[in-house]
Design an enzyme around this catalytic site. Sequence first.
Site, short mmCIF file in Angstrom:
data_model
loop_
_atom_site.label_atom_id
_atom_site.label_comp_id
_atom_site.label_asym_id
_atom_site.label_seq_id
_atom_site.Cartn_x
_atom_site.Cartn_y
_atom_site.Cartn_z
N ASP A 107 0.79 -1.23 0.00
CA ASP A 107 0.00 0.00 0.00
C ASP A 107 0.82 1.29 0.00
O ASP A 107 0.27 2.38 -0.16
CB ASP A 107 -0.98 0.01 1.19
CG ASP A 107 -0.30 -0.25 2.54
OD1 ASP A 107 0.83 0.26 2.75
OD2 ASP A 107 -0.89 -0.96 3.36
N HIS A 122 6.98 -7.12 -1.48
CA HIS A 122 6.01 -7.60 -2.47
C HIS A 122 5.61 -6.54 -3.49
O HIS A 122 4.59 -6.67 -4.15
CB HIS A 122 4.77 -8.14 -1.75
CG HIS A 122 5.07 -9.35 -0.91
ND1 HIS A 122 4.35 -9.69 0.21
CD2 HIS A 122 6.04 -10.29 -1.02
CE1 HIS A 122 4.86 -10.80 0.75
NE2 HIS A 122 5.88 -11.17 0.01
N CYS A 130 4.75 -3.17 -17.32
CA CYS A 130 4.49 -3.92 -18.55
C CYS A 130 5.33 -5.19 -18.51
O CYS A 130 6.54 -5.14 -18.31
CB CYS A 130 4.86 -3.09 -19.78
SG CYS A 130 4.88 -4.09 -21.29
N CYS A 181 -0.01 -2.02 -22.76
CA CYS A 181 1.07 -1.06 -22.59
C CYS A 181 1.07 -0.04 -23.73
O CYS A 181 1.02 -0.41 -24.91
CB CYS A 181 2.41 -1.81 -22.56
SG CYS A 181 3.85 -0.73 -22.59
N GLY A 249 -2.90 -12.37 17.73
CA GLY A 249 -3.10 -13.77 17.37
C GLY A 249 -1.83 -14.49 16.97
O GLY A 249 -0.73 -13.96 17.03
ZN ZN Z 1 5.48 -2.39 -22.78
#
Ligand code: ZN
Length: 278
Positions: A107, A122, A130, A181, A249
């Site tokens: 985020d 990540h 692309c 793209c 947890g």
């Molecule tokens: Zn491209």
Amino acid sequence: MTAVLDDLDRLESFALRHQRLFVLTGAGCSTESGIPDYRDRNGDWKRASPITVQAFTGDALARRRYWARSLVGWRAMGQARPGAAHQALADLENAGRVEMLLTQNVDGLHHAAGSRRVIDLHGRIDTVRCLQCQALSPRAELQQALMMRNPRFAALTATVAPDGDADLENLDFSQFDVPDCAVCGGMLKPDVVFFGENVPRDRVDAAFEALQASDAMLVLGSSLMVYSGLRFVKRAAEIGIPIAAVNLGRTRGDEHFEFKVDQPVGPTLAELARKFSA
Ligand SMILES: [Zn+2]
């Protein structure tokens, strides 16, 4: 003295003993920013599991469905603001306590809060890549194109997920129109690591290097159910770096922690940061 105070004392003492922290953050850091987490207290899925890279690249209908849900999910994601956990970590970095912040969140809220020593394990949901020419572009631009091409979907609302997904079901996604793209006509994909996909090697290596240079590890708001995050806990344990956690947890790394604070990350970290900036 209450249990909560005991927890804070332990955390403060841990941070005092270990100057340079390697911090690993997960969805529990962003829940206060209105981005729900994936899993319950037992580490089980709260919702359908996310799309795999194989489905995304190999199945045109799955890809249309992904972007349709993302069109709706992005509105909440794109407007999310940093919360107490993000602010506290930026403050701790300013106080010289953070060697590296490795986040599993896509985020971008650690950056928004002012943290600079960040590795986005990540990737980032606010960026589009692309798959053919690797050109990067802002997700906000693609959002405009998606809305223009799909006005019917632009009006929908739904529950959102931490990866910008949204719960849209029983709709016909076959006509959903996704641009290619603008440079080469290749397939566009959010610049995030999907399930079934590996984290780029240089990113993993940079994180291991930072871990090696740290005095201790702090896991914040992650159940560590995904190996890409868990492996850093395992490595820390192997090389004798002490680990503490703040998480509501169970986590998959519990056996390796010196202690765990079973509290929400935001208020807990805010209290810690206050002590170090005072
Ligand atoms: Zn491209």
